[in-house]
Design a protein around this motif. Structure first.
Motif, PDB file in Angstrom:
ATOM      1  N   ALA A   1       0.837  -1.205   0.000  1.00 25.53           N
ATOM      2  CA  ALA A   1       0.000   0.000   0.000  1.00 25.53           C
ATOM      3  C   ALA A   1       0.871   1.255   0.000  1.00 25.53           C
ATOM      4  O   ALA A   1       0.583   2.229  -0.702  1.00 25.53           O
ATOM      5  N   PHE A   2       1.948   1.232   0.781  1.00 21.98           N
ATOM      6  CA  PHE A   2       2.872   2.365   0.820  1.00 21.98           C
ATOM      7  C   PHE A   2       3.530   2.562  -0.547  1.00 21.98           C
ATOM      8  O   PHE A   2       3.693   3.693  -1.015  1.00 21.98           O
ATOM      9  N   SER A   3       3.894   1.468  -1.217  1.00 19.41           N
ATOM     10  CA  SER A   3       4.511   1.552  -2.549  1.00 19.41           C
ATOM     11  C   SER A   3       3.540   2.156  -3.559  1.00 19.41           C
ATOM     12  O   SER A   3       3.931   2.969  -4.405  1.00 19.41           O
ATOM     13  N   LEU A   4       2.259   1.746  -3.473  1.00 18.07           N
ATOM     14  CA  LEU A   4       1.259   2.320  -4.370  1.00 18.07           C
ATOM     15  C   LEU A   4       1.104   3.818  -4.121  1.00 18.07           C
ATOM     16  O   LEU A   4       0.937   4.599  -5.058  1.00 18.07           O
ATOM     17  N   GLY A   5       1.167   4.218  -2.840  1.00 16.19           N
ATOM     18  CA  GLY A   5       1.086   5.637  -2.520  1.00 16.19           C
ATOM     19  C   GLY A   5       2.255   6.417  -3.087  1.00 16.19           C
ATOM     20  O   GLY A   5       2.083   7.524  -3.617  1.00 16.19           O
ATOM     21  N   ILE A   6       3.458   5.838  -3.013  1.00 12.67           N
ATOM     22  CA  ILE A   6       4.648   6.486  -3.575  1.00 12.67           C
ATOM     23  C   ILE A   6       4.507   6.627  -5.089  1.00 12.67           C
ATOM     24  O   ILE A   6       4.831   7.678  -5.674  1.00 12.67           O
ATOM     25  N   GLU A   7       4.036   5.593  -5.755  1.00 15.15           N
ATOM     26  CA  GLU A   7       3.873   5.644  -7.208  1.00 15.15           C
ATOM     27  C   GLU A   7       2.834   6.698  -7.601  1.00 15.15           C
ATOM     28  O   GLU A   7       3.007   7.407  -8.597  1.00 15.15           O
ATOM     29  N   PHE A   8       1.750   6.791  -6.834  1.00 14.22           N
ATOM     30  CA  PHE A   8       0.731   7.810  -7.112  1.00 14.22           C
ATOM     31  C   PHE A   8       1.324   9.210  -6.946  1.00 14.22           C
ATOM     32  O   PHE A   8       1.067  10.112  -7.746  1.00 14.22           O
ATOM     33  N   LEU A   9       2.142   9.385  -5.910  1.00 10.83           N
ATOM     34  CA  LEU A   9       2.800  10.678  -5.675  1.00 10.83           C
ATOM     35  C   LEU A   9       3.746  11.019  -6.823  1.00 10.83           C
ATOM     36  O   LEU A   9       3.822  12.181  -7.259  1.00 10.83           O
ATOM     37  N   GLN A  10       4.447  10.020  -7.345  1.00 11.93           N
ATOM     38  CA  GLN A  10       5.355  10.245  -8.466  1.00 11.93           C
ATOM     39  C   GLN A  10       4.609  10.668  -9.724  1.00 11.93           C
ATOM     40  O   GLN A  10       5.094  11.487 -10.508  1.00 11.93           O
ATOM     41  N   ILE A  11       3.418  10.086  -9.936  1.00  7.70           N
ATOM     42  CA  ILE A  11       2.615  10.451 -11.100  1.00  7.70           C
ATOM     43  C   ILE A  11       2.163  11.913 -11.005  1.00  7.70           C
ATOM     44  O   ILE A  11       2.135  12.635 -12.006  1.00  7.70           O
TER      45      ILE A  11
ATOM     46  N   SER B   1       3.598  14.427  -9.097  1.00  4.71           N
ATOM     47  CA  SER B   1       4.600  15.461  -8.824  1.00  4.71           C
ATOM     48  C   SER B   1       5.940  15.123  -9.463  1.00  4.71           C
ATOM     49  O   SER B   1       6.498  14.054  -9.216  1.00  4.71           O
ATOM     50  N   LYS B   2       6.460  16.042 -10.295  1.00  5.89           N
ATOM     51  CA  LYS B   2       7.781  15.844 -10.886  1.00  5.89           C
ATOM     52  C   LYS B   2       8.878  15.951  -9.828  1.00  5.89           C
ATOM     53  O   LYS B   2       9.876  15.234  -9.878  1.00  5.89           O
ATOM     54  N   LYS B   3       8.699  16.847  -8.848  1.00  5.50           N
ATOM     55  CA  LYS B   3       9.687  16.969  -7.786  1.00  5.50           C
ATOM     56  C   LYS B   3       9.822  15.660  -7.011  1.00  5.50           C
ATOM     57  O   LYS B   3      10.929  15.248  -6.648  1.00  5.50           O
ATOM     58  N   ALA B   4       8.679  15.008  -6.781  1.00  6.38           N
ATOM     59  CA  ALA B   4       8.711  13.720  -6.081  1.00  6.38           C
ATOM     60  C   ALA B   4       9.426  12.675  -6.925  1.00  6.38           C
ATOM     61  O   ALA B   4      10.212  11.872  -6.415  1.00  6.38           O
ATOM     62  N   ARG B   5       9.192  12.694  -8.247  1.00  6.94           N
ATOM     63  CA  ARG B   5       9.872  11.742  -9.143  1.00  6.94           C
ATOM     64  C   ARG B   5      11.375  11.957  -9.110  1.00  6.94           C
ATOM     65  O   ARG B   5      12.150  11.003  -9.026  1.00  6.94           O
ATOM     66  N   ASP B   6      11.789  13.213  -9.190  1.00  7.04           N
ATOM     67  CA  ASP B   6      13.226  13.512  -9.200  1.00  7.04           C
ATOM     68  C   ASP B   6      13.885  13.124  -7.883  1.00  7.04           C
ATOM     69  O   ASP B   6      15.039  12.666  -7.864  1.00  7.04           O
ATOM     70  N   PHE B   7      13.161  13.310  -6.763  1.00  3.45           N
ATOM     71  CA  PHE B   7      13.732  12.992  -5.454  1.00  3.45           C
ATOM     72  C   PHE B   7      13.807  11.485  -5.215  1.00  3.45           C
ATOM     73  O   PHE B   7      14.810  10.973  -4.717  1.00  3.45           O
ATOM     74  N   ILE B   8      12.759  10.764  -5.599  1.00  2.00           N
ATOM     75  CA  ILE B   8      12.691   9.332  -5.308  1.00  2.00           C
ATOM     76  C   ILE B   8      13.510   8.520  -6.313  1.00  2.00           C
ATOM     77  O   ILE B   8      14.253   7.613  -5.946  1.00  2.00           O
ATOM     78  N   ASP B   9      13.373   8.834  -7.614  1.00  2.00           N
ATOM     79  CA  ASP B   9      14.009   8.029  -8.657  1.00  2.00           C
ATOM     80  C   ASP B   9      15.287   8.651  -9.217  1.00  2.00           C
ATOM     81  O   ASP B   9      15.889   8.098 -10.122  1.00  2.00           O
ATOM     82  N   PHE B  10      15.704   9.779  -8.727  1.00  2.00           N
ATOM     83  CA  PHE B  10      16.865  10.513  -9.223  1.00  2.00           C
ATOM     84  C   PHE B  10      16.564  11.181 -10.565  1.00  2.00           C
ATOM     85  O   PHE B  10      15.691  10.739 -11.308  1.00  2.00           O
ATOM     86  N   LYS B  11      17.292  12.236 -10.871  1.00  2.00           N
ATOM     87  CA  LYS B  11      17.154  12.941 -12.141  1.00  2.00           C
ATOM     88  C   LYS B  11      18.136  12.361 -13.161  1.00  2.00           C
ATOM     89  O   LYS B  11      19.159  11.798 -12.798  1.00  2.00           O
ATOM     90  N   SER B  12      17.782  12.516 -14.428  1.00  2.00           N
ATOM     91  CA  SER B  12      18.694  12.095 -15.487  1.00  2.00           C
ATOM     92  C   SER B  12      19.921  13.004 -15.490  1.00  2.00           C
ATOM     93  O   SER B  12      19.828  14.192 -15.158  1.00  2.00           O
ATOM     94  N   THR B  13      21.072  12.441 -15.867  1.00  2.00           N
ATOM     95  CA  THR B  13      22.327  13.190 -15.849  1.00  2.00           C
ATOM     96  C   THR B  13      22.958  13.174 -17.235  1.00  2.00           C
ATOM     97  O   THR B  13      23.150  12.096 -17.818  1.00  2.00           O
ATOM     98  N   VAL B  14      23.290  14.349 -17.751  1.00  2.00           N
ATOM     99  CA  VAL B  14      23.946  14.442 -19.055  1.00  2.00           C
ATOM    100  C   VAL B  14      25.420  14.103 -18.888  1.00  2.00           C
ATOM    101  O   VAL B  14      26.118  14.695 -18.057  1.00  2.00           O
ATOM    102  N   LEU B  15      25.908  13.145 -19.669  1.00  2.00           N
ATOM    103  CA  LEU B  15      27.307  12.714 -19.594  1.00  2.00           C
ATOM    104  C   LEU B  15      28.154  13.280 -20.739  1.00  2.00           C
ATOM    105  O   LEU B  15      29.340  13.556 -20.553  1.00  2.00           O
ATOM    106  N   ILE B  16      27.548  13.426 -21.906  1.00  2.00           N
ATOM    107  CA  ILE B  16      28.248  13.974 -23.072  1.00  2.00           C
ATOM    108  C   ILE B  16      27.343  15.022 -23.708  1.00  2.00           C
ATOM    109  O   ILE B  16      26.158  14.763 -23.957  1.00  2.00           O
ATOM    110  N   LYS B  17      27.884  16.187 -23.977  1.00  2.00           N
ATOM    111  CA  LYS B  17      27.116  17.255 -24.613  1.00  2.00           C
ATOM    112  C   LYS B  17      27.988  17.927 -25.665  1.00  2.00           C
ATOM    113  O   LYS B  17      29.135  18.275 -25.399  1.00  2.00           O
TER     114      LYS B  17
END
Length: 286
Positions: free
Chosen positions: A71-81, A83-99
């Motif tokens: 149930a807690f995992s489902l709540g986290i997934e709903f929060l990620q859907i 809020s982008k801030k929640a997604r970035d905090f929980i799953d990390f942000k993408s990182t550019v390696l070569i530009k």
């Protein structure tokens, strides 16, 4: 109840509960684990093992913990859907390696990624020269995606100014030696048509392990007997060749007649057929 029998019963019960709870969490839980989902998978598995093996009176507490965790995992997934801030905090942000073809050393250090590891990931993408890379990014799940420089990208029909026919999903019309009526109805085809196509190749339905029809109505089959060679359908190339012959005949008739009206008619017909061939070429030439 004997202890060994109780363990068997609890194991079956834990497997069934875990199966339904995992389905509740969704496909991403299996196909693409994020950081939090990785933790969830380990914990849920441990709790299921506890329910299965703990033979004292408190085993039901493991079931409660399992339900609460899901149930807690489902709540986290709903929060990620939501809020982008929640997604970035929980799953990390993408990182550019070569530009712009240059490695960003600070971002490499941030992700604790060595040059050897970066080159290894590039090789997995069939890229062996760093100079061929325009842009590379590490996604939140750790995968590295690469954009090649313009001159190193694969040439497409669009780049050459060629229009190609739209491609639709092939339909399986025969499976395990049995005809599937629903895909045939989707393609507006009948069993009689299918039987006729099989007869052209000297086959019966029972010989076919898998048969597919593409969006152009062409049947391809895989047989139970792998050593038997099935000739590829040649209807479309033959049709294209026939139309080209008709165009050549019309041009020949135009050159061989002295009648102005007939010459004009042949030339116009040849031009129309040539235009038609250009339109049909992506569909019938293969």
């Amino acid at each position: 109840m004997p202890e060994w029998l109780e363990v068997i019963w609890r194991t079956i019960f834990a497997v069934v509960v875990l199966f339904f709870l995992t389905k509740l969490l969704g496909k991403r839980q299996v196909s693409q684990l994020s950081f939090f989902e990785y933790i969830t998978g380990i914990t849920v598995g441990s709790l299921a093992a506890y329910i299965s093996l703990d033979t004292d009176k408190t085993w039901h507490l493991g079931l409660i913990a399992l339900i609460v965790w899901v149930a807690f995992s489902l709540g986290i997934e709903f929060l990620q859907i939501k809020s982008k801030k929640a997604r970035d905090f929980i799953d990390f942000k993408s990182t550019v390696l070569i530009k712009d073809g240059k490695i960003l050393e600070d971002n490499m250090k941030k992700e604790r990624l060595t040059t050897d590891e970066l080159l290894e990931e590039l090789r997995k993408k069939d890229v062996f020269k760093l100079a061929d890379v325009e842009f590379a990014i590490m996604e939140s799940d750790g995968a590295i995606n690469v954009l090649l420089t313009r001159e190193n990208q694969a040439l497409t029909p669009k780049d050459m100014g060629i229009k190609v026919a739209p491609e639709k999903e092939p339909q399986a019309v025969i499976m395990d030696g049995k005809i599937l009526d629903e895909p045939l109805d989707t393609l507006n085809l009948s069993r009689g048509w299918l039987q006729g196509q099989l007869e052209k190749q000297g086959l019966t339905v029972e010989n076919v392990y898998l048969g597919q029809v593409d969006s152009y109505g062409e049947l391809t089959v895989d047989l139970y007997a792998d050593k038997v060679q099935v000739p590829k359908p040649q209807d479309k190339p033959q049709l294209y060749a026939l139309l080209k012959k008709c165009e050549a005949d019309l041009e020949l008739f135009s050159l061989s007649t002295n009648n102005k009206e007939a010459k004009q008619m042949y030339e116009e017909s040849s031009g129309k057929l040539q235009t038609l061939l250009q339109s049909l070429k992506p569909y019938i030439q293969s």
